[in-house]
Write a protein that holds these residues in place. Sequence first.
Motif, PDB file in Angstrom:
ATOM      1  N   GLU A  59       0.818  -1.210   0.000  1.00 17.68           N
ATOM      2  CA  GLU A  59       0.000   0.000   0.000  1.00 17.68           C
ATOM      3  C   GLU A  59       0.859   1.270   0.000  1.00 17.68           C
ATOM      4  OE1 GLU A  59      -2.608  -0.271   3.334  1.00 17.68           O
ATOM      5  OE2 GLU A  59      -3.757  -1.974   2.513  1.00 17.68           O
ATOM      6  N   ALA A  60       1.998   1.207   0.671  1.00 15.34           N
ATOM      7  CA  ALA A  60       2.863   2.386   0.773  1.00 15.34           C
ATOM      8  C   ALA A  60       3.785   2.556  -0.428  1.00 15.34           C
ATOM      9  CB  ALA A  60       3.708   2.302   2.049  1.00 15.34           C
ATOM     10  N   LEU A  61       3.999   1.482  -1.190  1.00 12.76           N
ATOM     11  CA  LEU A  61       5.024   1.488  -2.229  1.00 12.76           C
ATOM     12  C   LEU A  61       4.864   2.595  -3.272  1.00 12.76           C
ATOM     13  CD1 LEU A  61       7.584   0.201  -3.284  1.00 12.76           C
ATOM     14  CD2 LEU A  61       6.197  -1.522  -4.473  1.00 12.76           C
ATOM     15  N   PRO A  62       3.675   2.854  -3.825  1.00 11.39           N
ATOM     16  CA  PRO A  62       3.575   3.939  -4.816  1.00 11.39           C
ATOM     17  C   PRO A  62       4.043   5.285  -4.272  1.00 11.39           C
ATOM     18  CG  PRO A  62       1.622   2.553  -4.910  1.00 11.39           C
ATOM     19  CD  PRO A  62       2.392   2.119  -3.695  1.00 11.39           C
ATOM     20  N   GLU A  63       3.674   5.610  -3.034  1.00 13.96           N
ATOM     21  CA  GLU A  63       4.094   6.888  -2.457  1.00 13.96           C
ATOM     22  C   GLU A  63       5.594   6.898  -2.155  1.00 13.96           C
ATOM     23  OE1 GLU A  63       1.445   8.775   0.489  1.00 13.96           O
ATOM     24  OE2 GLU A  63       0.065   7.098   0.100  1.00 13.96           O
ATOM     25  N   ILE A  64       6.140   5.740  -1.792  1.00 12.17           N
ATOM     26  CA  ILE A  64       7.586   5.648  -1.572  1.00 12.17           C
ATOM     27  C   ILE A  64       8.332   5.971  -2.863  1.00 12.17           C
ATOM     28  CG2 ILE A  64       9.485   4.022  -1.128  1.00 12.17           C
ATOM     29  CD1 ILE A  64       7.607   2.582   0.846  1.00 12.17           C
ATOM     30  N   GLN A  76       7.239   7.590  -5.521  1.00  9.75           N
ATOM     31  CA  GLN A  76       7.022   8.984  -5.895  1.00  9.75           C
ATOM     32  C   GLN A  76       7.935   9.914  -5.096  1.00  9.75           C
ATOM     33  OE1 GLN A  76       2.817   9.681  -5.380  1.00  9.75           O
ATOM     34  NE2 GLN A  76       2.267   8.045  -6.801  1.00  9.75           N
ATOM     35  N   TYR A  77       8.084   9.637  -3.797  1.00 12.36           N
ATOM     36  CA  TYR A  77       8.940  10.470  -2.965  1.00 12.36           C
ATOM     37  C   TYR A  77      10.403  10.375  -3.410  1.00 12.36           C
ATOM     38  CZ  TYR A  77      11.600  12.117   1.050  1.00 12.36           C
ATOM     39  OH  TYR A  77      12.499  12.779   1.846  1.00 12.36           O
ATOM     40  N   LEU A  78      10.883   9.168  -3.647  1.00 10.15           N
ATOM     41  CA  LEU A  78      12.279   8.987  -4.059  1.00 10.15           C
ATOM     42  C   LEU A  78      12.530   9.620  -5.429  1.00 10.15           C
ATOM     43  CD1 LEU A  78      12.846   5.294  -2.875  1.00 10.15           C
ATOM     44  CD2 LEU A  78      13.605   7.398  -1.754  1.00 10.15           C
ATOM     45  N   LYS A  79      11.552   9.521  -6.316  1.00  9.16           N
ATOM     46  CA  LYS A  79      11.707  10.157  -7.629  1.00  9.16           C
ATOM     47  C   LYS A  79      11.727  11.677  -7.504  1.00  9.16           C
ATOM     48  CE  LYS A  79      10.308   6.783 -11.063  1.00  9.16           C
ATOM     49  NZ  LYS A  79       9.681   6.646 -12.388  1.00  9.16           N
ATOM     50  N   SER A  80      10.976  12.219  -6.547  1.00 12.52           N
ATOM     51  CA  SER A  80      10.962  13.670  -6.358  1.00 12.52           C
ATOM     52  C   SER A  80      12.321  14.189  -5.910  1.00 12.52           C
ATOM     53  CB  SER A  80       9.890  14.055  -5.336  1.00 12.52           C
ATOM     54  OG  SER A  80      10.279  13.702  -4.010  1.00 12.52           O
ATOM     55  N   LYS A  81      13.154  13.300  -5.357  1.00  9.58           N
ATOM     56  CA  LYS A  81      14.505  13.659  -4.930  1.00  9.58           C
ATOM     57  C   LYS A  81      15.525  13.488  -6.050  1.00  9.58           C
ATOM     58  CE  LYS A  81      13.286  14.674  -0.753  1.00  9.58           C
ATOM     59  NZ  LYS A  81      13.350  16.075  -0.284  1.00  9.58           N
ATOM     60  N   GLN A  82      15.025  13.198  -7.253  1.00  9.44           N
ATOM     61  CA  GLN A  82      15.874  13.043  -8.444  1.00  9.44           C
ATOM     62  C   GLN A  82      16.893  11.913  -8.293  1.00  9.44           C
ATOM     63  OE1 GLN A  82      14.945  14.971 -11.070  1.00  9.44           O
ATOM     64  NE2 GLN A  82      13.402  15.738  -9.646  1.00  9.44           N
ATOM     65  N   LEU A  83      16.511  10.863  -7.593  1.00 10.66           N
ATOM     66  CA  LEU A  83      17.411   9.720  -7.385  1.00 10.66           C
ATOM     67  C   LEU A  83      17.245   8.705  -8.513  1.00 10.66           C
ATOM     68  CD1 LEU A  83      16.865   9.196  -3.541  1.00 10.66           C
ATOM     69  CD2 LEU A  83      18.797  10.306  -4.663  1.00 10.66           C
TER      70      LEU A  83
END
Length: 415
Positions: free
Chosen positions: A395-400, A402-409
């Motif tokens: 359930e948490a994976l999509p938001e995880i 999205q957050y990591l991608k927002s950090k340009q990783l």
Amino acid sequence: MARTKTIAMIELSSIEQTGTGFRMEVIITRNQEPALCIIAIDEFTYNEIIALHPLTAGRVRMSLYAKWDPFRNRHYSSLIKMDERFGETLYFACAESYAVQLEQLRLSDSLPEKPAAVAEKVEEAPQQRKSVLGRVRATFIGKLALRLAMVVCLFFLFASRTEDGMFSNHADALSPASMDTVLDENTAKSLPTEAGPVIEETIPVEVKKEETPKLGYKVLEADADKYTYSVPKGYVALTFDDGPSEYTEQIVDILKEYDIAATFLFVGLNVKHDPEAAAYAVDNGMAVGNHSWAHNNLTKSTDEENTNSIARVNELIESESADEDTVVNLFRPPYGAINDDVKAVVKREQMKVLMWNRDPVDWKAKTKRQILSYFKQKPPSGGIYVMHEKKLTVEALPEIIQYLKSKQLKFVIFK
């Protein structure tokens, strides 16, 4: 004991439209015995595969799996275009009937019936492989030559009836403007342009370059001489322990939805219980490693027991993959417990130890927010996250992501 593989690989030899429908010629290899077979397919799947230009170079392996995508409300499968340097995985939508055919091929204990004449071509098939586009070009050249011959005949017939004779205005007669008035509309549509290869009118193909997936992750070579605890700055790795489970395919589908991949560390007993889930991860481009046979503390077992545990897991995972070249060489010790004796066993088995430096403790989280909060509290750059195949993690994976991608990783898997 691992089940016997019935079909190890299916390789595309040709794909074409015939007078009665659409078909693929494939080389099916089972128990190292190749056979050339003809498979009828539907028009929708045919057009989706053709749009990827599969046979323009190298070899093409077809996945034996198709997955239903509830987000797009359709089935998807994949193929791998290979040359001597690398392989590129391409995804395409397919009809339900094609998905059923793949399932039948994968589970069948025998090869499809085929004429003797077809079987004789097995050894020559790789050298004789042609793409549909090559055949279309040949058809186009023949039609164009015929139409040009008709144009020349019409020209001479017209010129012979003029008062000034056939040579009086020959420069004008052969000008581009006069040619355009003679060529019919279909011929004009068939002429090649700079946009790409010519496609015969009877094969409706729409090339959608933007749909060709590009890998949104990198493959990192794990160190064979020391334990891997982290990745370089600017990178991040998601890893999942203790599978396969009822959540494996959901996790893989979410990762694919975001065009990334992760590393799965499987427990042998769970692979034995759910081999299809393990194969689904491998055949969809995920990195897969060994997490022991029974998830026990290996530092309390003998060298013989540990050797047997690691070897059994490797053999089982590799036997379940549709790709006969699959090799498992990543190892994560349960609980992170490892000593010199276990290390020596791992090295003898030619494995690489993959550890971690980020632990959201998702296995005992009460809500998905607890898992998400961990990712936002610690700097993610350079992190190898150890997670588990649990409902809240899914359930948490999509938001995880999205957050990591927002950090340009950049995401990383291991080999």
